[in-house]
Design a protein around this motif. Structure first.
Motif, PDB file in Angstrom:
ATOM      1  N   ILE A 148      54.519  33.488  65.726  1.00 43.71           N
ATOM      2  CA  ILE A 148      55.035  35.050  66.443  1.00 43.71           C
ATOM      3  C   ILE A 148      56.417  35.473  65.475  1.00 43.71           C
ATOM      4  CG2 ILE A 148      55.957  35.359  68.321  1.00 43.71           C
ATOM      5  CD1 ILE A 148      55.201  32.096  69.805  1.00 43.71           C
ATOM      6  N   ASP A 149      55.924  36.853  66.222  1.00 41.25           N
ATOM      7  CA  ASP A 149      56.642  37.877  65.372  1.00 41.25           C
ATOM      8  C   ASP A 149      58.262  37.324  65.145  1.00 41.25           C
ATOM      9  OD1 ASP A 149      58.538  39.930  63.824  1.00 41.25           O
ATOM     10  OD2 ASP A 149      58.171  41.250  65.814  1.00 41.25           O
ATOM     11  N   PRO A 150      59.515  36.567  64.423  1.00 39.80           N
ATOM     12  CA  PRO A 150      60.680  36.017  64.737  1.00 39.80           C
ATOM     13  C   PRO A 150      61.343  37.490  65.938  1.00 39.80           C
ATOM     14  CG  PRO A 150      60.358  36.626  62.510  1.00 39.80           C
ATOM     15  CD  PRO A 150      58.494  37.089  62.748  1.00 39.80           C
TER      16      PRO A 150
ATOM     17  N   GLN B   4      58.240  31.642  54.588  1.00 42.35           N
ATOM     18  CA  GLN B   4      57.020  30.546  55.190  1.00 42.35           C
ATOM     19  C   GLN B   4      56.456  31.527  56.602  1.00 42.35           C
ATOM     20  OE1 GLN B   4      55.874  28.471  53.127  1.00 42.35           O
ATOM     21  NE2 GLN B   4      56.988  29.227  51.653  1.00 42.35           N
ATOM     22  N   THR B   5      57.402  32.215  56.923  1.00 45.18           N
ATOM     23  CA  THR B   5      56.166  32.925  58.326  1.00 45.18           C
ATOM     24  C   THR B   5      55.369  33.714  58.017  1.00 45.18           C
ATOM     25  OG1 THR B   5      58.490  32.295  59.320  1.00 45.18           O
ATOM     26  CG2 THR B   5      56.559  34.339  60.502  1.00 45.18           C
ATOM     27  N   GLY B   6      53.956  33.700  58.226  1.00 45.92           N
ATOM     28  CA  GLY B   6      52.975  34.257  58.499  1.00 45.92           C
ATOM     29  C   GLY B   6      51.585  33.971  59.152  1.00 45.92           C
ATOM     30  N   TYR B   7      50.971  35.091  58.940  1.00 42.92           N
ATOM     31  CA  TYR B   7      49.719  35.468  60.267  1.00 42.92           C
ATOM     32  C   TYR B   7      50.715  35.811  61.442  1.00 42.92           C
ATOM     33  CZ  TYR B   7      47.308  32.459  56.429  1.00 42.92           C
ATOM     34  OH  TYR B   7      46.624  32.409  55.382  1.00 42.92           O
ATOM     35  N   VAL B   8      51.359  36.464  61.098  1.00 42.81           N
ATOM     36  CA  VAL B   8      51.806  37.767  62.558  1.00 42.81           C
ATOM     37  C   VAL B   8      50.984  38.384  63.170  1.00 42.81           C
ATOM     38  CG1 VAL B   8      53.539  38.705  63.268  1.00 42.81           C
ATOM     39  CG2 VAL B   8      54.637  36.921  61.908  1.00 42.81           C
ATOM     40  N   ARG B   9      50.548  38.587  63.747  1.00 44.08           N
ATOM     41  CA  ARG B   9      49.407  39.769  64.432  1.00 44.08           C
ATOM     42  C   ARG B   9      50.211  40.057  66.043  1.00 44.08           C
ATOM     43  NH1 ARG B   9      48.515  38.895  60.273  1.00 44.08           N
ATOM     44  NH2 ARG B   9      45.615  37.791  59.511  1.00 44.08           N
TER      45      ARG B   9
ATOM     46  N   LEU C 226      62.334  29.498  67.811  1.00 42.37           N
ATOM     47  CA  LEU C 226      62.381  28.635  66.840  1.00 42.37           C
ATOM     48  C   LEU C 226      62.252  28.484  65.479  1.00 42.37           C
ATOM     49  CD1 LEU C 226      58.223  30.109  67.865  1.00 42.37           C
ATOM     50  CD2 LEU C 226      59.536  28.153  69.041  1.00 42.37           C
ATOM     51  N   HIS C 227      61.988  27.394  65.114  1.00 44.89           N
ATOM     52  CA  HIS C 227      62.516  26.416  64.116  1.00 44.89           C
ATOM     53  C   HIS C 227      61.235  27.280  63.050  1.00 44.89           C
ATOM     54  CE1 HIS C 227      65.856  24.158  64.681  1.00 44.89           C
ATOM     55  NE2 HIS C 227      64.884  23.595  65.143  1.00 44.89           N
ATOM     56  N   GLN C 228      61.566  28.126  62.065  1.00 36.90           N
ATOM     57  CA  GLN C 228      59.915  28.927  61.068  1.00 36.90           C
ATOM     58  C   GLN C 228      59.698  28.263  60.440  1.00 36.90           C
ATOM     59  OE1 GLN C 228      60.962  33.207  60.762  1.00 36.90           O
ATOM     60  NE2 GLN C 228      62.900  33.479  61.695  1.00 36.90           N
ATOM     61  N   HIS C 229      60.672  27.555  59.753  1.00 38.48           N
ATOM     62  CA  HIS C 229      59.495  26.405  58.965  1.00 38.48           C
ATOM     63  C   HIS C 229      60.246  25.119  59.475  1.00 38.48           C
ATOM     64  CE1 HIS C 229      56.817  25.742  55.308  1.00 38.48           C
ATOM     65  NE2 HIS C 229      58.021  25.012  54.324  1.00 38.48           N
ATOM     66  N   LEU C 230      59.709  24.384  59.778  1.00 36.03           N
ATOM     67  CA  LEU C 230      60.073  23.119  60.016  1.00 36.03           C
ATOM     68  C   LEU C 230      60.491  21.983  58.521  1.00 36.03           C
ATOM     69  CD1 LEU C 230      60.383  21.281  62.819  1.00 36.03           C
ATOM     70  CD2 LEU C 230      58.029  19.965  62.559  1.00 36.03           C
ATOM     71  N   PRO C 231      59.245  21.189  57.962  1.00 33.94           N
ATOM     72  CA  PRO C 231      59.904  21.231  56.708  1.00 33.94           C
ATOM     73  C   PRO C 231      61.325  21.718  56.201  1.00 33.94           C
ATOM     74  CG  PRO C 231      57.789  22.573  56.197  1.00 33.94           C
ATOM     75  CD  PRO C 231      57.972  22.701  57.442  1.00 33.94           C
ATOM     76  N   ASP C 232      62.011  22.392  56.046  1.00 35.19           N
ATOM     77  CA  ASP C 232      63.700  22.919  56.323  1.00 35.19           C
ATOM     78  C   ASP C 232      64.758  22.274  57.588  1.00 35.19           C
ATOM     79  OD1 ASP C 232      62.661  24.078  54.211  1.00 35.19           O
ATOM     80  OD2 ASP C 232      63.311  26.558  55.248  1.00 35.19           O
ATOM     81  N   VAL C 233      64.058  21.665  58.195  1.00 29.57           N
ATOM     82  CA  VAL C 233      64.468  21.092  59.022  1.00 29.57           C
ATOM     83  C   VAL C 233      64.468  19.601  58.909  1.00 29.57           C
ATOM     84  CG1 VAL C 233      64.851  20.530  61.807  1.00 29.57           C
ATOM     85  CG2 VAL C 233      64.289  22.925  60.700  1.00 29.57           C
TER      86      VAL C 233
END
Length: 231
Positions: free
Chosen positions: A69-71, A81-86, A125-132
């Motif tokens: 989702i567009d943050p 790391q956020t990607g494939y936003v449509r 949202l957490h935008q990149h879960l591995p960071d968390v």
């Protein structure tokens, strides 16, 4: 008795099939198979026109997996790391979600579908879960499902006939701030939110994992039962 009509949202992406290479509205066929097996009539809904107008013509709605989702929708800058936003898909699905909730339409969110529900109701949202959580088990490699154990609340345990399952995962984002009104009903061992429900709604359940990728169709059966009652 006629089959309940179940709308399923889909991707719009470049795709190659038979002799063609073009932009395509597409959906993994596993969604279709599970809905049909559970007694529904699947209808794929592309993000075109005004899909929200369809809510009154459906017996149930599935918002399927997909890109991030567009943050900006939850007031955050984009993570690298956020990607494939449509954005066109965000616009269509957020409108469809609001119409479904307003009308009491049975709703099942899958992966991105959980995130749409949470953000539409004011969460983030957490935008990149591995960071968390410090690991990549929820999305181990491109095109590869992870297997992460999940603890279930009593309501979900009743559907799965167990209080712990190990479903297919493929997500690098997850709930950060929970939207007001939502109730968390499943957690992974690293405390990632893995399912939410909207109390008071006839059936509004969203899971962060991918039930369509598993043979166990219990979640689709429960959803179709609600759609049949509503219809």
């Amino acid at each position: 008795m006629s089959r309940p009509v179940i709308g399923i949202t889909c991707y719009v992406e470049p795709a190659t099939f038979t002799v063609w290479d073009m932009t395509t509205a597409l959906l993994p066929y596993m969604y279709v198979e599970h809905v049909a097996r559970a007694g529904g009539q699947p209808v794929i809904i592309p993000p075109a026109g005004d899909p929200a107008e369809l809510a009154g013509r459906l017996d149930g709605l599935i918002i399927a997996g997909g890109g991030d989702i567009d943050p900006a929708r939850y007031g955050s800058p984009a993570h690298e790391q956020t990607g494939y936003v449509r954005k066109f898909r965000d616009e269509a699905e957020f409108g469809l979600m609001r119409a479904a909730l307003d009308s009491g339409l049975p709703f099942l969110g899958i992966c991105r579908g959980l995130q749409v529900l949470n953000v539409a109701l004011g969460g983030s949202l957490h935008q990149h879960l591995p960071d968390v959580v410090g690991h990549t088990a929820h999305s181990p490699a491109p095109g590869t499902f992870g297997r992460v154990p999940v603890r279930l609340s009593p309501s979900l345990a009743e559907i799965y006939r167990d209080d712990r399952v190990t479903p297919a995962h493929y997500h690098h984002q997850a709930v950060d701030r929970l939207a007001e009104g939502l109730e968390v009903t499943a957690w992974s061992d690293d405390d990632t939110v893995e399912a939410v429900e909207l109390p008071g709604h006839p059936f509004a359940l969203a899971v962060q994992w991918h039930p369509e990728a598993d043979e166990d169709g219990a979640l689709f059966d429960a959803f179709l039962s609600a759609a049949k009652r509503d219809g």
